[in-house]
Design a protein around this motif. Sequence first.
Motif, PDB file in Angstrom:
ATOM      1  N   THR A  56       0.818  -1.214   0.000  1.00 52.29           N
ATOM      2  CA  THR A  56       0.000   0.000   0.000  1.00 52.29           C
ATOM      3  C   THR A  56       0.854   1.267   0.000  1.00 52.29           C
ATOM      4  OG1 THR A  56      -1.744  -1.204   1.174  1.00 52.29           O
ATOM      5  CG2 THR A  56      -1.898   1.190   1.190  1.00 52.29           C
ATOM      6  N   LEU A  57       2.108   1.161   0.423  1.00 52.05           N
ATOM      7  CA  LEU A  57       2.989   2.331   0.389  1.00 52.05           C
ATOM      8  C   LEU A  57       3.229   2.825  -1.040  1.00 52.05           C
ATOM      9  CD1 LEU A  57       5.683   1.497   3.109  1.00 52.05           C
ATOM     10  CD2 LEU A  57       3.588   2.846   3.327  1.00 52.05           C
ATOM     11  N   TYR A  58       2.950   1.986  -2.024  1.00 51.15           N
ATOM     12  CA  TYR A  58       3.083   2.387  -3.431  1.00 51.15           C
ATOM     13  C   TYR A  58       1.798   3.029  -3.960  1.00 51.15           C
ATOM     14  CZ  TYR A  58       7.238  -0.639  -3.511  1.00 51.15           C
ATOM     15  OH  TYR A  58       8.456  -1.209  -3.262  1.00 51.15           O
ATOM     16  N   SER A  63      -4.207   9.067   1.853  1.00 54.84           N
ATOM     17  CA  SER A  63      -4.790   8.517   3.074  1.00 54.84           C
ATOM     18  C   SER A  63      -4.406   7.048   3.252  1.00 54.84           C
ATOM     19  CB  SER A  63      -6.309   8.681   3.069  1.00 54.84           C
ATOM     20  OG  SER A  63      -6.900   7.946   2.011  1.00 54.84           O
ATOM     21  N   SER A  64      -4.383   6.299   2.149  1.00 52.16           N
ATOM     22  CA  SER A  64      -3.977   4.893   2.231  1.00 52.16           C
ATOM     23  C   SER A  64      -2.507   4.769   2.622  1.00 52.16           C
ATOM     24  CB  SER A  64      -4.227   4.187   0.898  1.00 52.16           C
ATOM     25  OG  SER A  64      -5.610   4.091   0.628  1.00 52.16           O
ATOM     26  N   GLN A  65      -1.654   5.611   2.017  1.00 54.61           N
ATOM     27  CA  GLN A  65      -0.233   5.623   2.387  1.00 54.61           C
ATOM     28  C   GLN A  65      -0.066   5.892   3.881  1.00 54.61           C
ATOM     29  OE1 GLN A  65       1.542   8.780   0.184  1.00 54.61           O
ATOM     30  NE2 GLN A  65       1.176   7.876  -1.830  1.00 54.61           N
ATOM     31  N   GLU A  66      -0.767   6.909   4.351  1.00 55.08           N
ATOM     32  CA  GLU A  66      -0.623   7.326   5.745  1.00 55.08           C
ATOM     33  C   GLU A  66      -1.083   6.238   6.707  1.00 55.08           C
ATOM     34  OE1 GLU A  66      -2.843  10.939   5.862  1.00 55.08           O
ATOM     35  OE2 GLU A  66      -1.458  11.984   4.520  1.00 55.08           O
ATOM     36  N   ASN A  67      -2.219   5.623   6.412  1.00 54.58           N
ATOM     37  CA  ASN A  67      -2.728   4.576   7.288  1.00 54.58           C
ATOM     38  C   ASN A  67      -1.818   3.350   7.284  1.00 54.58           C
ATOM     39  OD1 ASN A  67      -5.025   5.905   8.275  1.00 54.58           O
ATOM     40  ND2 ASN A  67      -6.230   5.341   6.492  1.00 54.58           N
ATOM     41  N   ALA A  68      -1.312   2.998   6.115  1.00 60.37           N
ATOM     42  CA  ALA A  68      -0.426   1.834   6.022  1.00 60.37           C
ATOM     43  C   ALA A  68       0.892   2.084   6.750  1.00 60.37           C
ATOM     44  CB  ALA A  68      -0.165   1.493   4.552  1.00 60.37           C
ATOM     45  N   ALA A  69       1.485   3.262   6.527  1.00 58.22           N
ATOM     46  CA  ALA A  69       2.766   3.572   7.157  1.00 58.22           C
ATOM     47  C   ALA A  69       2.630   3.677   8.676  1.00 58.22           C
ATOM     48  CB  ALA A  69       3.337   4.868   6.585  1.00 58.22           C
ATOM     49  N   ALA A  70       1.536   4.294   9.127  1.00 59.96           N
ATOM     50  CA  ALA A  70       1.316   4.422  10.573  1.00 59.96           C
ATOM     51  C   ALA A  70       1.085   3.051  11.212  1.00 59.96           C
ATOM     52  CB  ALA A  70       0.131   5.337  10.847  1.00 59.96           C
ATOM     53  N   THR A  71       0.391   2.173  10.511  1.00 58.83           N
ATOM     54  CA  THR A  71       0.154   0.828  11.042  1.00 58.83           C
ATOM     55  C   THR A  71       1.461   0.050  11.134  1.00 58.83           C
ATOM     56  OG1 THR A  71      -2.076   0.825  10.078  1.00 58.83           O
ATOM     57  CG2 THR A  71      -1.164  -1.300  10.736  1.00 58.83           C
ATOM     58  N   LEU A  72       2.312   0.172  10.107  1.00 63.10           N
ATOM     59  CA  LEU A  72       3.617  -0.487  10.153  1.00 63.10           C
ATOM     60  C   LEU A  72       4.437   0.028  11.343  1.00 63.10           C
ATOM     61  CD1 LEU A  72       4.532  -0.496   6.358  1.00 63.10           C
ATOM     62  CD2 LEU A  72       4.124  -2.519   7.792  1.00 63.10           C
ATOM     63  N   LEU A  73       4.385   1.337  11.558  1.00 62.28           N
ATOM     64  CA  LEU A  73       5.099   1.908  12.699  1.00 62.28           C
ATOM     65  C   LEU A  73       4.583   1.312  14.010  1.00 62.28           C
ATOM     66  CD1 LEU A  73       6.982   3.904  14.102  1.00 62.28           C
ATOM     67  CD2 LEU A  73       5.235   5.676  13.778  1.00 62.28           C
ATOM     68  N   ASN A  74       3.275   1.211  14.146  1.00 58.14           N
ATOM     69  CA  ASN A  74       2.699   0.626  15.355  1.00 58.14           C
ATOM     70  C   ASN A  74       3.127  -0.836  15.530  1.00 58.14           C
ATOM     71  OD1 ASN A  74       1.358   3.051  15.852  1.00 58.14           O
ATOM     72  ND2 ASN A  74      -0.541   2.384  14.870  1.00 58.14           N
ATOM     73  N   LEU A  75       3.204  -1.555  14.423  1.00 54.18           N
ATOM     74  CA  LEU A  75       3.576  -2.971  14.499  1.00 54.18           C
ATOM     75  C   LEU A  75       5.038  -3.166  14.910  1.00 54.18           C
ATOM     76  CD1 LEU A  75       1.736  -4.480  11.383  1.00 54.18           C
ATOM     77  CD2 LEU A  75       1.087  -4.650  13.797  1.00 54.18           C
ATOM     78  N   THR A  76       5.889  -2.154  14.647  1.00 52.85           N
ATOM     79  CA  THR A  76       7.294  -2.317  15.040  1.00 52.85           C
ATOM     80  C   THR A  76       7.454  -2.385  16.552  1.00 52.85           C
ATOM     81  OG1 THR A  76       7.736   0.081  15.107  1.00 52.85           O
ATOM     82  CG2 THR A  76       8.140  -1.064  13.010  1.00 52.85           C
ATOM     83  N   ALA A  94      11.705   2.422   1.270  1.00 44.13           N
ATOM     84  CA  ALA A  94      12.598   3.242   0.449  1.00 44.13           C
ATOM     85  C   ALA A  94      11.805   4.022  -0.596  1.00 44.13           C
ATOM     86  CB  ALA A  94      13.645   2.355  -0.241  1.00 44.13           C
ATOM     87  N   HIS A  95      10.823   3.362  -1.207  1.00 44.30           N
ATOM     88  CA  HIS A  95       9.977   4.041  -2.196  1.00 44.30           C
ATOM     89  C   HIS A  95       9.249   5.214  -1.557  1.00 44.30           C
ATOM     90  CE1 HIS A  95       7.069   4.522  -5.508  1.00 44.30           C
ATOM     91  NE2 HIS A  95       6.185   4.692  -4.535  1.00 44.30           N
TER      92      HIS A  95
END
Length: 317
Positions: A56-58, A63-76, A94-95
């Motif tokens: 989804t980062l692509y 809004s989709s980018q933001e939700n996906a990136a924030a979720t990945l951050l939470n999962l870390t 990286a993309h």
Amino acid sequence: MDVKQRTARSLVSKLSSVSEQTRSEALSELRLTTKQDPDSRPIIAEAGAIPYLAETLYSSSHSSQENAAATLLNLTLSSREALMSTRGLLDALAHSLSHHSSTTSPLAVQSAAATLHSLLVVDSYRPIIGSKREIVYSLIDIIKSPNSPPRSVKDALKAMFGIALYPLNRSTLIDLGAVAPLFSLVLKDGRVGIVEDATAVIAQIAGCEESEAEFARFSGIGILIDLLDLATGCSPRIKENAVSALLNLVRCGGEHVAADVRDMAAVVVEGIKDVAENGGSKGKIKGVALLKVIEGEFSNESFHNSYYNDAQFENST
């Protein structure tokens, strides 16, 4: 199967839906769940969410980018191993970072950089992430771009600091041009927090053989010395970082660098004494070490063994 597992599987299954609205709603709910319910994070990771989030980062949808990136951050916070073992995750981050000035939302950029910073807490991940030159280059590009939001710059600096904690990554940062924008932030950016973060990265990068020549190109020793002048009013953290950087330069450059530092530091002895007397526990040790350099008590072997044979001390700026 309990409720949380069923909910996680249901949400993850929706990430592959042909309906953009369904995917968007699932992303939003996953972000909220991983933020509010720590116990759900490993369950969501085990349900297979990470590959979809990376893909989804692509997306062209901010809004989709933001939700996906924030979720990945939470999962870390609980599933770092699951993220690092996911094929293509680092490429997706990286993309996101490399398109910080064009197609990626600033909020997604910030979460992507913060995700890297969280992953870099693990020692063994530092050489892996540092070997991704697109990631390193993109972080450098973020801090040197005049249009980057302050939050993006701070998150990029924190990720760069994590990368620089692995000694072999420092030459990569130098090779890709990190030194110039770092010193530019110190000289031109009036925001204390950003200058503190920039000097923290500088202090780490100084700890490699390549730093001597590169710092000389940008009058690095002189800039670091100026930060120790009591008249500049720099924060204690900035002064401790400056001391740490000078010590790393001396350690890697030897007696001739120590001589340069001695010559230039004579006018800021009071600033160094201030660090030695009033700094944090490790800052005091660094301040005393730099005073010994100025007093001519320098031996590369004993200096290294006395002040840099403690990984925690070296990694703390």
